[in-house]
Design a protein around this motif. Structure first.
Motif, PDB file in Angstrom:
ATOM      1  N   UNK A   1      23.485  57.688  29.785  1.00  0.00           N
ATOM      2  CA  UNK A   1      24.476  58.761  29.900  1.00  0.00           C
ATOM      3  C   UNK A   1      25.607  58.548  28.907  1.00  0.00           C
ATOM      4  N   UNK A   2      26.292  59.648  28.616  1.00  0.00           N
ATOM      5  CA  UNK A   2      27.524  59.621  27.822  1.00  0.00           C
ATOM      6  C   UNK A   2      28.665  60.009  28.749  1.00  0.00           C
ATOM      7  N   UNK A   3      29.646  59.123  28.910  1.00  0.00           N
ATOM      8  CA  UNK A   3      30.785  59.387  29.793  1.00  0.00           C
ATOM      9  C   UNK A   3      32.012  59.754  28.971  1.00  0.00           C
ATOM     10  N   UNK A   4      32.873  60.574  29.567  1.00  0.00           N
ATOM     11  CA  UNK A   4      34.222  60.650  29.027  1.00  0.00           C
ATOM     12  C   UNK A   4      35.065  59.584  29.731  1.00  0.00           C
ATOM     13  N   UNK A   5      36.340  59.524  29.444  1.00  0.00           N
ATOM     14  CA  UNK A   5      37.167  58.431  29.959  1.00  0.00           C
ATOM     15  C   UNK A   5      37.354  58.524  31.466  1.00  0.00           C
ATOM     16  N   UNK A   6      37.539  59.730  31.975  1.00  0.00           N
ATOM     17  CA  UNK A   6      37.680  59.900  33.417  1.00  0.00           C
ATOM     18  C   UNK A   6      36.414  59.497  34.157  1.00  0.00           C
ATOM     19  N   UNK A   7      35.280  59.786  33.594  1.00  0.00           N
ATOM     20  CA  UNK A   7      34.024  59.396  34.233  1.00  0.00           C
ATOM     21  C   UNK A   7      33.901  57.879  34.308  1.00  0.00           C
ATOM     22  N   UNK A   8      34.369  57.182  33.266  1.00  0.00           N
ATOM     23  CA  UNK A   8      34.333  55.715  33.314  1.00  0.00           C
ATOM     24  C   UNK A   8      35.155  55.213  34.496  1.00  0.00           C
ATOM     25  N   UNK A   9      36.334  55.777  34.702  1.00  0.00           N
ATOM     26  CA  UNK A   9      37.171  55.356  35.828  1.00  0.00           C
ATOM     27  C   UNK A   9      36.463  55.643  37.148  1.00  0.00           C
ATOM     28  N   UNK A  10      35.978  56.870  37.296  1.00  0.00           N
ATOM     29  CA  UNK A  10      35.368  57.283  38.564  1.00  0.00           C
ATOM     30  C   UNK A  10      34.137  56.435  38.888  1.00  0.00           C
ATOM     31  N   UNK A  11      33.302  56.173  37.881  1.00  0.00           N
ATOM     32  CA  UNK A  11      32.046  55.460  38.119  1.00  0.00           C
ATOM     33  C   UNK A  11      32.246  53.955  38.327  1.00  0.00           C
ATOM     34  N   UNK A  12      33.381  53.425  37.902  1.00  0.00           N
ATOM     35  CA  UNK A  12      33.605  51.970  38.025  1.00  0.00           C
ATOM     36  C   UNK A  12      34.607  51.626  39.118  1.00  0.00           C
ATOM     37  N   UNK A  13      35.136  52.620  39.803  1.00  0.00           N
ATOM     38  CA  UNK A  13      36.229  52.379  40.745  1.00  0.00           C
ATOM     39  C   UNK A  13      35.804  51.493  41.916  1.00  0.00           C
ATOM     40  N   UNK A  14      34.557  51.602  42.357  1.00  0.00           N
ATOM     41  CA  UNK A  14      34.114  50.786  43.493  1.00  0.00           C
ATOM     42  C   UNK A  14      34.199  49.297  43.183  1.00  0.00           C
ATOM     43  N   UNK A  15      33.839  48.927  41.959  1.00  0.00           N
ATOM     44  CA  UNK A  15      33.904  47.504  41.588  1.00  0.00           C
ATOM     45  C   UNK A  15      35.358  47.064  41.431  1.00  0.00           C
ATOM     46  N   UNK A  16      36.199  47.909  40.830  1.00  0.00           N
ATOM     47  CA  UNK A  16      37.615  47.565  40.722  1.00  0.00           C
ATOM     48  C   UNK A  16      38.219  47.370  42.106  1.00  0.00           C
ATOM     49  N   UNK A  17      37.775  48.159  43.073  1.00  0.00           N
ATOM     50  CA  UNK A  17      38.287  48.017  44.438  1.00  0.00           C
ATOM     51  C   UNK A  17      37.981  46.617  44.991  1.00  0.00           C
ATOM     52  N   UNK A  18      36.753  46.162  44.775  1.00  0.00           N
ATOM     53  CA  UNK A  18      36.365  44.832  45.251  1.00  0.00           C
ATOM     54  C   UNK A  18      37.192  43.733  44.583  1.00  0.00           C
ATOM     55  N   UNK A  19      37.491  43.923  43.301  1.00  0.00           N
ATOM     56  CA  UNK A  19      38.191  42.891  42.548  1.00  0.00           C
ATOM     57  C   UNK A  19      39.692  42.876  42.833  1.00  0.00           C
ATOM     58  N   UNK A  20      40.269  44.041  43.047  1.00  0.00           N
ATOM     59  CA  UNK A  20      41.734  44.137  43.118  1.00  0.00           C
ATOM     60  C   UNK A  20      42.288  44.121  44.537  1.00  0.00           C
ATOM     61  N   UNK A  21      41.511  44.554  45.521  1.00  0.00           N
ATOM     62  CA  UNK A  21      42.035  44.609  46.881  1.00  0.00           C
ATOM     63  C   UNK A  21      42.512  43.247  47.394  1.00  0.00           C
ATOM     64  N   UNK A  22      41.746  42.146  47.168  1.00  0.00           N
ATOM     65  CA  UNK A  22      42.236  40.856  47.671  1.00  0.00           C
ATOM     66  C   UNK A  22      43.570  40.442  47.055  1.00  0.00           C
ATOM     67  N   UNK A  23      43.753  40.710  45.758  1.00  0.00           N
ATOM     68  CA  UNK A  23      45.012  40.361  45.103  1.00  0.00           C
ATOM     69  C   UNK A  23      46.141  41.228  45.644  1.00  0.00           C
ATOM     70  N   UNK A  24      45.877  42.524  45.772  1.00  0.00           N
ATOM     71  CA  UNK A  24      46.912  43.445  46.239  1.00  0.00           C
ATOM     72  C   UNK A  24      47.316  43.150  47.672  1.00  0.00           C
ATOM     73  N   UNK A  25      46.372  42.715  48.503  1.00  0.00           N
ATOM     74  CA  UNK A  25      46.712  42.431  49.903  1.00  0.00           C
ATOM     75  C   UNK A  25      47.724  41.305  50.006  1.00  0.00           C
ATOM     76  N   UNK A  26      47.663  40.345  49.080  1.00  0.00           N
ATOM     77  CA  UNK A  26      48.655  39.267  49.114  1.00  0.00           C
ATOM     78  C   UNK A  26      50.019  39.769  48.652  1.00  0.00           C
ATOM     79  N   UNK A  27      50.020  40.720  47.708  1.00  0.00           N
ATOM     80  CA  UNK A  27      51.287  41.293  47.286  1.00  0.00           C
ATOM     81  C   UNK A  27      51.929  42.063  48.430  1.00  0.00           C
TER      82      UNK A  27
END
Length: 432
Positions: free
Chosen positions: A97-123
């Motif tokens: 597939x060819x993504x635009x920039x918004x599609x990259x964000x939307x399609x990768x958000x689930x992984x970012x959630x896994x990576x960032x939620x533990x750090x954010x919870x401590x904040x």
């Protein structure tokens, strides 16, 4: 009267009196307006996505044209053909597939959630700790709103960082993490075009080189089933040891004005996370850097081997990508400052040399067989002498032939380079 934390104030500059119901009601109404964006958990991901989309809309986010989509599909198809003799595995691509920039964000958000939620919870927890104990009972429902405020603050900042990253990344696997859906190879034509202009190289040649890298990432993560979870676990383990700088949080929160929602956008949360300087955290960082370098080093070596006699500017492209990955772009540096994670393979050149040595001494099949189990992977110490590692017999082969990969302690729970050494009588000398 206990102070209300974070510098919030009513119109006129005076902090609300917790004993005055009218003032507290007005204050909480202002907060509710400020935090009107929906979301739950340590990060307000709805807000993050909105901020990122707004940022991209301001700078431009062109959709891929039919020509670009066809060019991406053809580049990935050709890349897979070139990789056939350079890898022991077949294609890992099920969808191109060819993504635009918004599609990259939307399609990768689930992984970012896994990576960032533990750090954010401590904040968010640190923000709650800033409330004086004697004020917590009086604040009542304000306690939950502090968490909501933290989720909104982090979501807004993370949205800005992801928006910047989306304007730089060239493909789904560009920063070395398995961010996109498994089996989906994706290129971002708008970013490839800008990157190619900076290199002053033909766009089709740059696109093909990016396609080779993306196809190699897909091949690796598709045929090494434990690797996706292993890489993400290495990131999460390192993130779990990051320390929260409470003074930085307090300073940032002191700049929030609930009567001015735009003040949220002016806050910079960079620097609120710092690595914990402990032996365990140093070992965790070493494991993360090792696995990132091994993944990226394998991709670089395989791609350059596949393209060396085919792409006129392969040497120049390879060097440009190595520098780009080793240094990280401006957006990647912003992301690192925000969440405390530097997703850069610091020992990329050493890792590439190690895979080259394995290819020379064991062949392509022998090289890729090293991915069969985490205990077979080279450790950080092996980077210093790749030939010695490549020529050392793998005495775990017979043992792994009868190994139960579904049992506890299987691949997803092992660390790269944790195999026992010949002189380790208890098998634990290299384990952290």
């Amino acid at each position: 009267m206990p102070d209300i934390p974070f510098g919030f104030a009513l119109p006129g500059g005076q902090p609300p009196d917790p004993n005055d119901p009218a003032q507290m009601q007005q204050f909480m109404s202002q907060l509710q307006h400020l935090l009107s964006a929906p979301g739950s958990g340590p990060v307000n991901w709805d807000l993050a996505r909105q901020v990122a989309a707004s940022q991209l809309a301001a700078t431009g986010d062109p959709m891929a044209s039919p020509y670009e989509r066809h060019a991406v599909e053809e580049a990935l198809r050709l890349a897979d053909l070139w990789l056939e003799p350079a890898s022991a595995w077949p294609t890992g691509i099920r969808t191109s597939v060819a993504w635009n920039r918004n599609e990259w964000i939307y399609k990768t958000l689930d992984v970012w959630r896994k990576l960032c939620d533990p750090v954010a919870s401590r904040m968010v927890g640190a923000m709650g700790d800033l409330v004086p104990p004697e004020a917590r009972a009086q604040l009542g429902p304000m306690q939950s709103m502090v968490a909501t405020l933290g989720g909104a603050l982090f979501g807004g900042q993370l949205g800005q960082a992801l928006g910047q990253l989306a304007a730089e990344v060239l493909s789904a696997g560009d920063i070395g993490l398995p961010l996109g859906p498994a089996g989906t190879a994706a290129l971002i034509p708008a970013n490839i075009r800008v990157y190619g202009e900076g290199l002053e190289l033909p766009e089709d040649e740059v696109r093909l080189y990016v396609a080779l890298r993306e196809a190699a990432h897909q091949r690796l993560f598709e045929h090494v089933p434990w690797l996706r979870g292993h890489v993400l676990a290495a990131v999460e383990n390192y993130a779990s040891g990051i320390r929260v700088n409470r003074e930085a949080i307090e300073e940032a929160m002191g700049r929030v004005d609930p009567t001015d929602p735009e003040s949220m956008q002016a806050i910079a949360l960079e620097g609120i996370f710092t690595p914990e300087d402990t032996p365990a955290q140093k070992a965790s960082l070493a494991r993360l850097e090792t696995v990132l370098a091994l993944v990226e080093g394998w991709v670089c070596h395989v791609v350059d081997s596949a393209a060396k006699d085919r792409l006129p500017n392969v040497v120049r492209l390879g060097e440009a990508f190595r520098r780009r990955r080793a240094a990280g772009g401006p957006a990647e540096q912003t992301f690192a400052a925000l969440v405390g994670l530097e997703l850069r393979p610091r020992r990329l050149r050493e890792a590439s040399a190690l895979w080259a040595a394995l290819t020379e001494h064991r062949g392509i099949a022998g090289r890729d067989a090293v991915w069969g189990h985490p205990d077979l992977l080279p450790s950080d110490a092996d980077f210093a002498d790749p030939v010695a590692f490549a020529t050392t017999s793998t005495d775990l082969d017979d043992e792994l032939a009868n190994f139960d990969f579904t049992a506890p302690g299987g691949p997803e729970e092992q660390a790269p380079g944790s195999r026992p050494r010949p002189d380790d009588t208890d098998g634990d000398a290299d384990r952290s």
